[in-house]
Design a protein around this motif. Structure first.
Motif, PDB file in Angstrom:
ATOM      1  N   GLU A 182      -1.926  -2.076   5.828  1.00  0.00           N
ATOM      2  CA  GLU A 182      -0.538  -2.265   6.220  1.00  0.00           C
ATOM      3  C   GLU A 182      -0.387  -1.912   7.691  1.00  0.00           C
ATOM      4  O   GLU A 182      -0.858  -0.855   8.113  1.00  0.00           O
ATOM      5  CB  GLU A 182       0.384  -1.379   5.373  1.00  0.00           C
ATOM      6  CG  GLU A 182       0.517  -1.883   3.955  1.00  0.00           C
ATOM      7  CD  GLU A 182       1.326  -0.970   3.041  1.00  0.00           C
ATOM      8  OE1 GLU A 182       1.748  -1.427   1.991  1.00  0.00           O
ATOM      9  OE2 GLU A 182       1.511   0.207   3.403  1.00  0.00           O
TER      10      GLU A 182
ATOM     11  N   ASP B 249       6.291  -1.700   4.456  1.00  0.00           N
ATOM     12  CA  ASP B 249       5.436  -0.634   4.997  1.00  0.00           C
ATOM     13  C   ASP B 249       6.182   0.679   5.123  1.00  0.00           C
ATOM     14  O   ASP B 249       5.657   1.739   4.872  1.00  0.00           O
ATOM     15  CB  ASP B 249       4.944  -1.008   6.394  1.00  0.00           C
ATOM     16  CG  ASP B 249       4.151  -2.287   6.368  1.00  0.00           C
ATOM     17  OD1 ASP B 249       4.278  -3.024   5.388  1.00  0.00           O
ATOM     18  OD2 ASP B 249       3.418  -2.525   7.320  1.00  0.00           O
ATOM     19  N   PHE B 250       7.414   0.556   5.600  1.00  0.00           N
ATOM     20  CA  PHE B 250       8.196   1.783   5.711  1.00  0.00           C
ATOM     21  C   PHE B 250       9.437   1.582   4.858  1.00  0.00           C
ATOM     22  O   PHE B 250       9.916   0.474   4.726  1.00  0.00           O
ATOM     23  CB  PHE B 250       8.575   2.041   7.163  1.00  0.00           C
ATOM     24  CG  PHE B 250       7.370   2.368   7.991  1.00  0.00           C
ATOM     25  CD1 PHE B 250       6.882   3.649   8.033  1.00  0.00           C
ATOM     26  CD2 PHE B 250       6.697   1.371   8.664  1.00  0.00           C
ATOM     27  CE1 PHE B 250       5.749   3.950   8.759  1.00  0.00           C
ATOM     28  CE2 PHE B 250       5.561   1.663   9.400  1.00  0.00           C
ATOM     29  CZ  PHE B 250       5.080   2.957   9.454  1.00  0.00           C
TER      30      PHE B 250
ATOM     31  N   LYS C  36      -4.822   1.545   4.056  1.00  0.00           N
ATOM     32  CA  LYS C  36      -4.063   2.456   3.199  1.00  0.00           C
ATOM     33  C   LYS C  36      -4.796   2.774   1.910  1.00  0.00           C
ATOM     34  O   LYS C  36      -4.491   3.725   1.216  1.00  0.00           O
ATOM     35  CB  LYS C  36      -2.707   1.834   2.846  1.00  0.00           C
ATOM     36  CG  LYS C  36      -1.772   1.690   4.031  1.00  0.00           C
ATOM     37  CD  LYS C  36      -1.414   3.053   4.594  1.00  0.00           C
ATOM     38  CE  LYS C  36      -0.443   2.967   5.731  1.00  0.00           C
ATOM     39  NZ  LYS C  36       0.881   3.384   5.406  1.00  0.00           N
TER      40      LYS C  36
ATOM     41  N   ARG D 293       5.429   6.255  -2.891  1.00  0.00           N
ATOM     42  CA  ARG D 293       5.782   5.089  -3.708  1.00  0.00           C
ATOM     43  C   ARG D 293       5.407   5.298  -5.171  1.00  0.00           C
ATOM     44  O   ARG D 293       6.092   4.837  -6.072  1.00  0.00           O
ATOM     45  CB  ARG D 293       5.101   3.854  -3.117  1.00  0.00           C
ATOM     46  CG  ARG D 293       5.713   3.473  -1.794  1.00  0.00           C
ATOM     47  CD  ARG D 293       4.861   2.526  -1.018  1.00  0.00           C
ATOM     48  NE  ARG D 293       3.713   3.196  -0.415  1.00  0.00           N
ATOM     49  CZ  ARG D 293       2.830   2.597   0.368  1.00  0.00           C
ATOM     50  NH1 ARG D 293       2.960   1.316   0.606  1.00  0.00           N
ATOM     51  NH2 ARG D 293       1.831   3.268   0.880  1.00  0.00           N
TER      52      ARG D 293
ATOM     53  N   SER E 258      -0.945   4.944  -1.341  1.00  0.00           N
ATOM     54  CA  SER E 258      -1.948   5.389  -0.387  1.00  0.00           C
ATOM     55  C   SER E 258      -2.252   6.868  -0.610  1.00  0.00           C
ATOM     56  O   SER E 258      -3.390   7.261  -0.843  1.00  0.00           O
ATOM     57  CB  SER E 258      -1.443   5.140   1.032  1.00  0.00           C
ATOM     58  OG  SER E 258      -2.425   5.482   1.961  1.00  0.00           O
TER      59      SER E 258
HETATM   60  N1  PTR Z   1       4.367  11.600   8.055  1.00  0.00           N
HETATM   61  C1  PTR Z   1       3.950  10.339   7.630  1.00  0.00           C
HETATM   62  C2  PTR Z   1       3.859   9.407   8.841  1.00  0.00           C
HETATM   63  O1  PTR Z   1       2.868   9.517   9.533  1.00  0.00           O
HETATM   64  O2  PTR Z   1       4.741   8.603   9.117  1.00  0.00           O
HETATM   65  C3  PTR Z   1       4.791   9.892   6.511  1.00  0.00           C
HETATM   66  C4  PTR Z   1       4.547   8.546   6.074  1.00  0.00           C
HETATM   67  C5  PTR Z   1       3.302   8.001   6.169  1.00  0.00           C
HETATM   68  C6  PTR Z   1       5.567   7.802   5.579  1.00  0.00           C
HETATM   69  C7  PTR Z   1       3.071   6.713   5.784  1.00  0.00           C
HETATM   70  C8  PTR Z   1       5.373   6.512   5.180  1.00  0.00           C
HETATM   71  C9  PTR Z   1       4.100   5.984   5.295  1.00  0.00           C
HETATM   72  O3  PTR Z   1       3.883   4.707   4.980  1.00  0.00           O
HETATM   73  P1  PTR Z   1       3.418   4.224   3.584  1.00  0.00           P
HETATM   74  O4  PTR Z   1       4.377   4.791   2.568  1.00  0.00           O
HETATM   75  O5  PTR Z   1       3.526   2.756   3.766  1.00  0.00           O
HETATM   76  O6  PTR Z   1       2.014   4.698   3.375  1.00  0.00           O
END
Ligand code: PTR
Ligand code: PTR
Length: 305
Positions: free
Chosen positions: A113, A177-178, A118, A228, A223
């Motif tokens: 992603e 992704d977010f 991931k 999720r 991941s």
């Molecule tokens: N602290 C993390 C960051 O580096 O942004 C938190 C985080 C990481 C949040 C990944 C969401 C993320 O994306 P995904 O849920 O798509 O793995």
């Protein structure tokens, strides 16, 4: 009137935000000693996402994997929440699937992603392909494509015992992704299919299954196996309860889940999404009922929102 509706919505949102903040402040419900052992550190995808000792899944030999048992609605060990497998843990992952009799895998991340890996490619992606992971041969016998997810039928062959099993692999591809899905409906449909498959599996196994009622655990991973994954399982639990007794309790569901898989649900948007998705589901579920019996909807919406 619109301003008032917006105001009320805002207030509710604030309340849910605070509720989540409170949950987040609670300290983890145990230790992470196994995850922290030197020999196991390389088996964790993220050094800050470890699993609690008391609920971790133990493998028969070399027993560590970053995976936690979680209870479901009226089902002990309904899920195994785990991280996206790493190339060096593919063999362990399939061992866990085999040992725990897992027949359904739910994956809520994509392998890559935004240019970042991931999750490892731990199953054969194309139909007809076979790959070996540790002492398992995994064949992708059939793949079905849907708008928001892919279903692969995998044949798992244990080269040590010569036994085979069919495993269903559900890959949800539209989780952004977010953040969270824009509309809950695709996620709700996805959950419904997994739920039905679980019921079908229980029926097929019948009395040959001697473990917890509700059948073997469903593996759920993203991941890190907390954000999720926690959101999917919270939804699944809340909807099962709603169908059964007509109420939900997102807060207690998440608090309890966190005692088994620490840090489940990573952002307040994911927490809020659980509420909105449940309400969307309830509205569909009770649409017909509400024509006949007006208070059904009130009953359902009489939760914290
Ligand atoms: N602290 C993390 C960051 O580096 O942004 C938190 C985080 C990481 C949040 C990944 C969401 C993320 O994306 P995904 O849920 O798509 O793995
Ligand atoms: N150290 C990672 C980070 O903060 O980026 C941990 C992490 C990664 C936490 C992804 C959550 C993540 O999301 P998910 O559990 O949905 O894969």
């Amino acid at each position: 009137v619109h301003d008032l509706v917006d105001y009320v919505k805002q207030q509710k949102k604030k309340g849910i935000y605070q509720e989540y903040e409170e949950i987040r402040k609670e300290p983890p419900a145990g230790n992470f000693d196994n995850s922290k052992k030197l020999a196991n550190q390389m088996k964790n995808r993220y050094s800050d996402v470890l699993c609690l000792d008391h609920s971790r899944v133990r493998l028969c030999q070399l027993n560590y994997i970053n995976a936690s048992f979680m209870d479901g609605y009226k089902k002990n060990n309904a899920y195994i929440a785990t991280q996206g497998p790493l190339p060096k843990t593919f063999g362990d992952f399939w061992r866990m699937v085999w040992e725990q009799m897992v027949l359904i895998i739910v994956m809520t991340t994509r392998v890559v992603e935004r240019g970042r890996v991931k999750c490892g490619q731990y199953w054969p992606l194309e139909e007809g392909r076979t790959e070996q992971y540790g002492y398992f041969l995994v064949k992708n016998t059939q793949m079905q494509l849907f708008q928001d997810f892919k279903l692969s039928h995998l044949e798992l062959y244990n080269t040590q015992s010569g036994e085979r099993r069919e495993v269903y692999h559900y890959l949800y591809v539209s989780w952004p992704d977010f953040g969270v899905p824009k509309s809950a409906s695709a996620m709700l449909d996805f959950r419904e299919l997994v739920h039905q498959r679980r019921e079908a599996v229980v029926k097929i196994l019948g009395s040959s299954w001697t473990g917890s009622p509700g059948g073997p655990p469903v593996v759920v991973h993203c991941s890190a196996g907390i954000g999720r994954t926690g959101t999917f399982c919270t939804l699944d639990i809340c909807l099962s309860r709603l169908e059964d007794i007509g109420t939900i309790d997102v807060r207690q569901t998440v608090r309890r889940m966190r005692t088994q898989r620490a840090f489940s649900i990573q952002t307040w948007e994911q927490y809020y999404f659980c509420y909105t998705a449940v309400i969307e589901y309830a509205q569909n579920l009770f649409f017909v009922a509400s024509q006949v019996k007006n208070h059904s909807v009130d009953l359902v919406l009489n939760c914290r929102i």
